[in-house]
Design a protein around this motif. Structure first.
Motif, PDB file in Angstrom:
ATOM      1  N   VAL A  32      52.396  51.431  29.812  1.00  0.00           N
ATOM      2  CA  VAL A  32      52.097  50.516  30.868  1.00  0.00           C
ATOM      3  C   VAL A  32      52.239  51.104  32.007  1.00  0.00           C
ATOM      4  O   VAL A  32      53.290  51.780  32.310  1.00  0.00           O
ATOM      5  CB  VAL A  32      52.908  49.240  30.736  1.00  0.00           C
ATOM      6  CG1 VAL A  32      52.425  48.363  31.924  1.00  0.00           C
ATOM      7  CG2 VAL A  32      52.936  48.601  29.417  1.00  0.00           C
ATOM      8  N   TYR A  33      51.212  51.253  32.938  1.00  0.00           N
ATOM      9  CA  TYR A  33      51.059  51.578  33.921  1.00  0.00           C
ATOM     10  C   TYR A  33      52.255  51.215  35.167  1.00  0.00           C
ATOM     11  O   TYR A  33      52.233  49.828  35.122  1.00  0.00           O
ATOM     12  CB  TYR A  33      49.736  51.821  34.859  1.00  0.00           C
ATOM     13  CG  TYR A  33      48.671  52.642  34.176  1.00  0.00           C
ATOM     14  CD1 TYR A  33      48.869  54.129  33.980  1.00  0.00           C
ATOM     15  CD2 TYR A  33      47.454  52.286  34.091  1.00  0.00           C
ATOM     16  CE1 TYR A  33      48.002  54.751  33.330  1.00  0.00           C
ATOM     17  CE2 TYR A  33      46.496  53.070  33.482  1.00  0.00           C
ATOM     18  CZ  TYR A  33      46.577  54.211  33.227  1.00  0.00           C
ATOM     19  OH  TYR A  33      45.891  55.088  32.929  1.00  0.00           O
ATOM     20  N   SER A  34      52.940  51.862  35.934  1.00  0.00           N
ATOM     21  CA  SER A  34      53.929  51.304  36.641  1.00  0.00           C
ATOM     22  C   SER A  34      53.504  51.548  38.198  1.00  0.00           C
ATOM     23  O   SER A  34      54.244  50.906  39.180  1.00  0.00           O
ATOM     24  CB  SER A  34      55.374  51.988  36.454  1.00  0.00           C
ATOM     25  OG  SER A  34      55.068  53.506  36.588  1.00  0.00           O
ATOM     26  N   LYS A  35      52.431  52.332  38.664  1.00  0.00           N
ATOM     27  CA  LYS A  35      52.270  52.645  40.060  1.00  0.00           C
ATOM     28  C   LYS A  35      50.793  52.454  39.899  1.00  0.00           C
ATOM     29  O   LYS A  35      49.950  52.626  38.993  1.00  0.00           O
ATOM     30  CB  LYS A  35      52.585  54.123  40.366  1.00  0.00           C
ATOM     31  CG  LYS A  35      54.016  54.234  40.511  1.00  0.00           C
ATOM     32  CD  LYS A  35      54.159  55.551  41.067  1.00  0.00           C
ATOM     33  CE  LYS A  35      55.646  55.950  41.193  1.00  0.00           C
ATOM     34  NZ  LYS A  35      56.036  57.472  41.785  1.00  0.00           N
ATOM     35  N   GLY A  36      50.169  51.844  41.314  1.00  0.00           N
ATOM     36  CA  GLY A  36      48.949  51.773  41.471  1.00  0.00           C
ATOM     37  C   GLY A  36      48.604  51.323  43.009  1.00  0.00           C
ATOM     38  O   GLY A  36      49.602  51.109  43.806  1.00  0.00           O
ATOM     39  N   THR A  37      47.410  51.206  43.449  1.00  0.00           N
ATOM     40  CA  THR A  37      47.094  50.823  44.795  1.00  0.00           C
ATOM     41  C   THR A  37      46.383  49.599  44.839  1.00  0.00           C
ATOM     42  O   THR A  37      45.449  49.416  44.069  1.00  0.00           O
ATOM     43  CB  THR A  37      46.120  51.778  45.553  1.00  0.00           C
ATOM     44  OG1 THR A  37      46.752  53.381  45.314  1.00  0.00           O
ATOM     45  CG2 THR A  37      45.904  51.347  46.817  1.00  0.00           C
ATOM     46  N   PHE A  38      46.913  48.699  45.427  1.00  0.00           N
ATOM     47  CA  PHE A  38      46.241  47.261  45.719  1.00  0.00           C
ATOM     48  C   PHE A  38      45.160  47.110  46.736  1.00  0.00           C
ATOM     49  O   PHE A  38      45.903  47.357  48.024  1.00  0.00           O
ATOM     50  CB  PHE A  38      47.219  46.280  45.497  1.00  0.00           C
ATOM     51  CG  PHE A  38      46.663  44.807  45.370  1.00  0.00           C
ATOM     52  CD1 PHE A  38      46.009  44.323  44.289  1.00  0.00           C
ATOM     53  CD2 PHE A  38      46.788  43.948  46.603  1.00  0.00           C
ATOM     54  CE1 PHE A  38      45.545  43.047  44.170  1.00  0.00           C
ATOM     55  CE2 PHE A  38      46.144  42.633  46.695  1.00  0.00           C
ATOM     56  CZ  PHE A  38      45.463  42.476  45.586  1.00  0.00           C
ATOM     57  N   LYS A  39      44.018  46.669  46.681  1.00  0.00           N
ATOM     58  CA  LYS A  39      43.237  46.350  47.905  1.00  0.00           C
ATOM     59  C   LYS A  39      42.892  45.058  47.946  1.00  0.00           C
ATOM     60  O   LYS A  39      42.369  44.566  46.622  1.00  0.00           O
ATOM     61  CB  LYS A  39      42.327  47.463  47.981  1.00  0.00           C
ATOM     62  CG  LYS A  39      42.823  48.789  48.245  1.00  0.00           C
ATOM     63  CD  LYS A  39      41.559  49.662  48.616  1.00  0.00           C
ATOM     64  CE  LYS A  39      42.041  50.940  49.047  1.00  0.00           C
ATOM     65  NZ  LYS A  39      40.943  51.976  49.365  1.00  0.00           N
ATOM     66  N   GLU A  40      42.925  44.328  49.001  1.00  0.00           N
ATOM     67  CA  GLU A  40      42.644  42.804  49.146  1.00  0.00           C
ATOM     68  C   GLU A  40      40.867  42.735  48.968  1.00  0.00           C
ATOM     69  O   GLU A  40      40.301  41.724  48.409  1.00  0.00           O
ATOM     70  CB  GLU A  40      43.059  42.134  50.355  1.00  0.00           C
ATOM     71  CG  GLU A  40      42.755  40.608  50.302  1.00  0.00           C
ATOM     72  CD  GLU A  40      43.729  39.990  49.269  1.00  0.00           C
ATOM     73  OE1 GLU A  40      43.189  38.847  48.796  1.00  0.00           O
ATOM     74  OE2 GLU A  40      44.728  40.513  48.834  1.00  0.00           O
ATOM     75  N   ASN A  41      40.215  43.771  49.594  1.00  0.00           N
ATOM     76  CA  ASN A  41      38.679  43.793  49.683  1.00  0.00           C
ATOM     77  C   ASN A  41      37.881  42.363  50.061  1.00  0.00           C
ATOM     78  O   ASN A  41      37.372  41.778  49.377  1.00  0.00           O
ATOM     79  CB  ASN A  41      38.180  44.050  48.137  1.00  0.00           C
ATOM     80  CG  ASN A  41      38.775  45.505  47.808  1.00  0.00           C
ATOM     81  OD1 ASN A  41      38.809  46.501  48.689  1.00  0.00           O
ATOM     82  ND2 ASN A  41      39.010  45.555  46.571  1.00  0.00           N
ATOM     83  N   ILE A  42      38.450  42.169  51.404  1.00  0.00           N
ATOM     84  CA  ILE A  42      37.700  41.108  52.007  1.00  0.00           C
ATOM     85  C   ILE A  42      36.501  41.209  52.825  1.00  0.00           C
ATOM     86  O   ILE A  42      36.675  42.377  53.762  1.00  0.00           O
ATOM     87  CB  ILE A  42      38.844  40.266  52.768  1.00  0.00           C
ATOM     88  CG1 ILE A  42      39.978  39.950  52.050  1.00  0.00           C
ATOM     89  CG2 ILE A  42      38.198  39.036  53.631  1.00  0.00           C
ATOM     90  CD1 ILE A  42      41.058  39.011  52.802  1.00  0.00           C
ATOM     91  N   THR A  43      35.255  40.574  52.681  1.00  0.00           N
ATOM     92  CA  THR A  43      34.223  41.176  53.493  1.00  0.00           C
ATOM     93  C   THR A  43      33.857  39.716  53.977  1.00  0.00           C
ATOM     94  O   THR A  43      33.537  38.594  53.493  1.00  0.00           O
ATOM     95  CB  THR A  43      33.032  41.543  52.257  1.00  0.00           C
ATOM     96  OG1 THR A  43      33.602  42.501  51.490  1.00  0.00           O
ATOM     97  CG2 THR A  43      31.963  41.982  53.176  1.00  0.00           C
ATOM     98  N   ALA A  44      33.508  39.902  55.562  1.00  0.00           N
ATOM     99  CA  ALA A  44      33.231  38.737  56.192  1.00  0.00           C
ATOM    100  C   ALA A  44      31.723  38.367  55.944  1.00  0.00           C
ATOM    101  O   ALA A  44      30.907  39.522  55.733  1.00  0.00           O
ATOM    102  CB  ALA A  44      33.346  38.916  57.698  1.00  0.00           C
ATOM    103  N   GLN A  45      31.344  37.249  55.744  1.00  0.00           N
ATOM    104  CA  GLN A  45      29.779  36.831  55.529  1.00  0.00           C
ATOM    105  C   GLN A  45      29.247  36.536  56.859  1.00  0.00           C
ATOM    106  O   GLN A  45      30.017  36.097  57.782  1.00  0.00           O
ATOM    107  CB  GLN A  45      29.877  35.597  54.523  1.00  0.00           C
ATOM    108  CG  GLN A  45      30.526  35.970  53.201  1.00  0.00           C
ATOM    109  CD  GLN A  45      29.550  37.105  52.433  1.00  0.00           C
ATOM    110  OE1 GLN A  45      28.571  37.292  52.220  1.00  0.00           O
ATOM    111  NE2 GLN A  45      30.204  38.140  52.102  1.00  0.00           N
ATOM    112  N   THR A  46      28.045  36.221  56.727  1.00  0.00           N
ATOM    113  CA  THR A  46      27.184  35.782  58.018  1.00  0.00           C
ATOM    114  C   THR A  46      27.608  34.432  58.384  1.00  0.00           C
ATOM    115  O   THR A  46      27.930  33.717  57.440  1.00  0.00           O
ATOM    116  CB  THR A  46      25.772  35.826  57.775  1.00  0.00           C
ATOM    117  OG1 THR A  46      25.261  37.080  57.232  1.00  0.00           O
ATOM    118  CG2 THR A  46      24.970  35.585  59.036  1.00  0.00           C
ATOM    119  N   GLY A  47      28.023  34.214  59.633  1.00  0.00           N
ATOM    120  CA  GLY A  47      28.466  32.981  60.175  1.00  0.00           C
ATOM    121  C   GLY A  47      29.745  32.754  60.503  1.00  0.00           C
ATOM    122  O   GLY A  47      30.374  31.739  60.749  1.00  0.00           O
ATOM    123  N   GLY A  48      30.677  33.944  60.702  1.00  0.00           N
ATOM    124  CA  GLY A  48      31.858  33.830  60.982  1.00  0.00           C
ATOM    125  C   GLY A  48      32.836  34.541  59.977  1.00  0.00           C
ATOM    126  O   GLY A  48      32.382  35.335  59.156  1.00  0.00           O
TER     127      GLY A  48
END
Length: 188
Positions: A32-48
């Motif tokens: 089982v992997y015990s290390k890694g990098t987590f990214k939220e990856n949020i992208t704003a859409q048109t309109g706000g």
């Protein structure tokens, strides 16, 4: 949403075996992997930029450092045909990852004993790879295709079924991980 994956176990014997006792001794998760990098990856859409106008694609990358996790060890849990929580085991919080870590797979090693009606006891151990699993929801409905890993924000419950023939089977059940909210009025 959770960044981690919840993994827990239940155990039972595969059938009723008159005069024979099956006893769980230990469970270990392997590779089982015990290390890694987590990214939220949020992208704003048109309109706000508020939450309603964003897309979210969280995920893990760069997983590394395979380890073996002891789920439980040195126990003597007598099994029945009903699936019950594994004694002394806590829910595991793990990083998201695929089952296949070329050239290895995540696997589970289960140790148990079989005591015959004559009183003789045999120690057994079996290792099962997590490959080609079909996950089910809490109602027993197959969720998607064959699953290839653990994903953030989900809870995986593995029902381990142990038989007399040395075969270990396990049924994974997957559900969205429901947050537990603390009551702010609780005083200590």
């Amino acid at each position: 949403h959770h960044a981690l994956t919840s993994v827990k176990f239940k155990v039972k014997q595969a059938a009723a075996y008159t005069g024979t006792t099956l006893t769980l001794k230990s469970i270990q998760l392997n590779n089982v992997y015990s290390k890694g990098t987590f990214k939220e990856n949020i992208t704003a859409q048109t309109g706000g930029t508020d939450d309603d106008n964003c897309t979210r694609a969280p995920g893990w990358s760069g997983q590394e450092q395979e380890v073996n996790y002891t789920v439980t060890s040195s126990i003597s849990q007598v099994l029945t045909t009903s699936a019950v929580d594994v004694s002394d085991a806590k829910d595991m919080l793990l990083i998201g990852q695929k089952y296949n870590h070329e050239p290895k797979y995540i696997s589970m090693t289960v140790a148990y004993t079989i005591k015959s009606p004559t009183g003789s006891e045999i120690s057994q151990s079996s290792t099962v790879d997590f490959q080609g699993l079909t996950h089910k929801d809490k109602y027993g409905t197959v969720v998607g295709e064959i699953q290839d890993g653990w994903y953030p924000g989900y809870e995986y419950t593995y029902i381990i079924s142990i038989g007399l023939n040395g075969e270990i089977q396990f049924e994974p059940i997957v559900s969205e991980w429901t947050p537990i909210l603390a009551d702010p009025e609780i005083g200590l």
